[in-house]
Design a protein around this motif. Sequence first.
Motif, PDB file in Angstrom:
ATOM      1  N   SER A  14     -10.992  48.836 -34.834  1.00 52.37           N
ATOM      2  CA  SER A  14     -10.961  47.616 -34.001  1.00 52.37           C
ATOM      3  C   SER A  14      -9.838  46.678 -34.414  1.00 52.37           C
ATOM      4  O   SER A  14      -9.116  46.141 -33.564  1.00 52.37           O
ATOM      5  N   THR A  15      -9.702  46.468 -35.712  1.00 49.89           N
ATOM      6  CA  THR A  15      -8.670  45.533 -36.185  1.00 49.89           C
ATOM      7  C   THR A  15      -7.286  46.084 -35.847  1.00 49.89           C
ATOM      8  O   THR A  15      -6.388  45.337 -35.457  1.00 49.89           O
ATOM      9  N   GLU A  16      -7.144  47.387 -35.970  1.00 53.53           N
ATOM     10  CA  GLU A  16      -5.870  48.028 -35.641  1.00 53.53           C
ATOM     11  C   GLU A  16      -5.518  47.787 -34.167  1.00 53.53           C
ATOM     12  O   GLU A  16      -4.391  47.449 -33.817  1.00 53.53           O
ATOM     13  N   LYS A  17      -6.531  47.934 -33.318  1.00 50.74           N
ATOM     14  CA  LYS A  17      -6.331  47.728 -31.881  1.00 50.74           C
ATOM     15  C   LYS A  17      -5.847  46.296 -31.613  1.00 50.74           C
ATOM     16  O   LYS A  17      -4.872  46.080 -30.899  1.00 50.74           O
ATOM     17  N   TYR A  18      -6.543  45.312 -32.236  1.00 58.46           N
ATOM     18  CA  TYR A  18      -6.160  43.915 -32.038  1.00 58.46           C
ATOM     19  C   TYR A  18      -4.757  43.649 -32.589  1.00 58.46           C
ATOM     20  O   TYR A  18      -3.968  42.924 -31.982  1.00 58.46           O
ATOM     21  N   SER A 157     -24.944  50.913 -30.386  1.00 59.43           N
ATOM     22  CA  SER A 157     -23.492  51.040 -30.496  1.00 59.43           C
ATOM     23  C   SER A 157     -22.817  50.338 -29.322  1.00 59.43           C
ATOM     24  O   SER A 157     -23.271  50.460 -28.184  1.00 59.43           O
ATOM     25  N   GLU A 158     -21.769  49.603 -29.623  1.00 64.23           N
ATOM     26  CA  GLU A 158     -21.081  48.861 -28.561  1.00 64.23           C
ATOM     27  C   GLU A 158     -19.637  48.557 -28.961  1.00 64.23           C
ATOM     28  O   GLU A 158     -19.339  48.469 -30.151  1.00 64.23           O
ATOM     29  N   ASP A 159     -18.784  48.426 -27.964  1.00 67.81           N
ATOM     30  CA  ASP A 159     -17.391  48.070 -28.217  1.00 67.81           C
ATOM     31  C   ASP A 159     -17.093  46.758 -27.484  1.00 67.81           C
ATOM     32  O   ASP A 159     -17.126  46.720 -26.259  1.00 67.81           O
ATOM     33  N   TRP A 160     -16.853  45.711 -28.258  1.00 66.61           N
ATOM     34  CA  TRP A 160     -16.584  44.396 -27.661  1.00 66.61           C
ATOM     35  C   TRP A 160     -15.094  44.068 -27.671  1.00 66.61           C
ATOM     36  O   TRP A 160     -14.710  42.958 -27.320  1.00 66.61           O
ATOM     37  N   THR A 161     -14.253  45.001 -28.116  1.00 67.31           N
ATOM     38  CA  THR A 161     -12.821  44.670 -28.206  1.00 67.31           C
ATOM     39  C   THR A 161     -12.274  44.369 -26.812  1.00 67.31           C
ATOM     40  O   THR A 161     -12.614  45.052 -25.843  1.00 67.31           O
ATOM     41  N   CYS A 162     -11.434  43.355 -26.736  1.00 69.79           N
ATOM     42  CA  CYS A 162     -10.921  42.912 -25.443  1.00 69.79           C
ATOM     43  C   CYS A 162      -9.654  42.110 -25.692  1.00 69.79           C
ATOM     44  O   CYS A 162      -9.642  41.203 -26.533  1.00 69.79           O
ATOM     45  N   LYS A 163      -8.600  42.478 -25.018  1.00 69.49           N
ATOM     46  CA  LYS A 163      -7.288  41.863 -25.224  1.00 69.49           C
ATOM     47  C   LYS A 163      -7.322  40.342 -25.002  1.00 69.49           C
ATOM     48  O   LYS A 163      -6.645  39.589 -25.691  1.00 69.49           O
ATOM     49  N   GLU A 164      -8.167  39.951 -24.036  1.00 68.70           N
ATOM     50  CA  GLU A 164      -8.302  38.528 -23.692  1.00 68.70           C
ATOM     51  C   GLU A 164      -8.715  37.674 -24.893  1.00 68.70           C
ATOM     52  O   GLU A 164      -8.387  36.493 -24.969  1.00 68.70           O
ATOM     53  N   SER A 165      -9.473  38.298 -25.815  1.00 64.93           N
ATOM     54  CA  SER A 165      -9.974  37.546 -26.980  1.00 64.93           C
ATOM     55  C   SER A 165      -8.840  37.035 -27.858  1.00 64.93           C
ATOM     56  O   SER A 165      -9.044  36.158 -28.691  1.00 64.93           O
ATOM     57  N   LEU A 166      -7.658  37.604 -27.684  1.00 61.16           N
ATOM     58  CA  LEU A 166      -6.516  37.177 -28.510  1.00 61.16           C
ATOM     59  C   LEU A 166      -5.900  35.864 -28.014  1.00 61.16           C
ATOM     60  O   LEU A 166      -5.058  35.290 -28.687  1.00 61.16           O
ATOM     61  N   LYS A 167      -6.366  35.419 -26.848  1.00 59.75           N
ATOM     62  CA  LYS A 167      -5.773  34.228 -26.228  1.00 59.75           C
ATOM     63  C   LYS A 167      -5.686  33.017 -27.171  1.00 59.75           C
ATOM     64  O   LYS A 167      -4.616  32.410 -27.275  1.00 59.75           O
TER      65      LYS A 167
END
Length: 178
Positions: A14-18, A157-167
């Motif tokens: 997840s951190t890598e993705k962000y 299990s869930e994936d909450w990663t979302c590009k928008e969160s980087l705003k």
Amino acid sequence: MGCTAIIYQSKYGSTEKYAKWLCEEIGGDLYKKSEISISDLKKYDTIIYGGGLYITGIAGFSFIKNNYKHLEDKNIIVFAVGASPFDTGLIFEIKGNNFPDEMKYIPCFYLRGAFDESKIKSRDKILMQLLKKFIGKKDDSDYEEWEKAFIESTRKSEDWTCKESLKPIIEYINLKYE
Ligand SMILES: Cc1cc2nc3c(=O)[nH]c(=O)nc-3n(C[C@H](O)[C@H](O)[C@H](O)COP(=O)(O)O)c2cc1C
């Protein structure tokens, strides 16, 4: 904001993705913490460090903490990636657990990652079991906020990663360094 290094430590991705998304948005050089040494950071003006949260600790953050005297003149931004839902109290908790007093002024952002029971490595499975057992023995009122939020969020299990969160991070960078 000059030359930027984005450094991350990620166990399940997840951190890598962000970190990669952030690099796409703001530019800069992207490094895994394990691939870099403190002398490589001399040329950078801004250091962004991202790490997964493990029992409230930011993974690999000792790299920044232990080398802080070499980084004092740089802009530092930190982001932590966990499974708990966002809560402003969480930032204080993360800072309290990871930032020594002289680093308290450094901005810290929280991003929600992912949790997949089937991918958890055996050492982490044991840690999770111990944590659940430890929490199970407590009275409801004795729970730390993060314990409740974390255990609750790992029930499935869930994936909450979302590009928008980087705003918020991107807005902060744009405001501060424009
Ligand atoms: C053993 C263990 C401990 C964890 N501790 C926390 C925690 O204290 N707070 C939290 O929000 N998430 C916690 N998590 C969830 C991870 O932070 C989450 O899965 C995150 O996306 C991991 O990022 P990474 O894949 O980049 O390492 C924990 C996960 C494991 C396996």
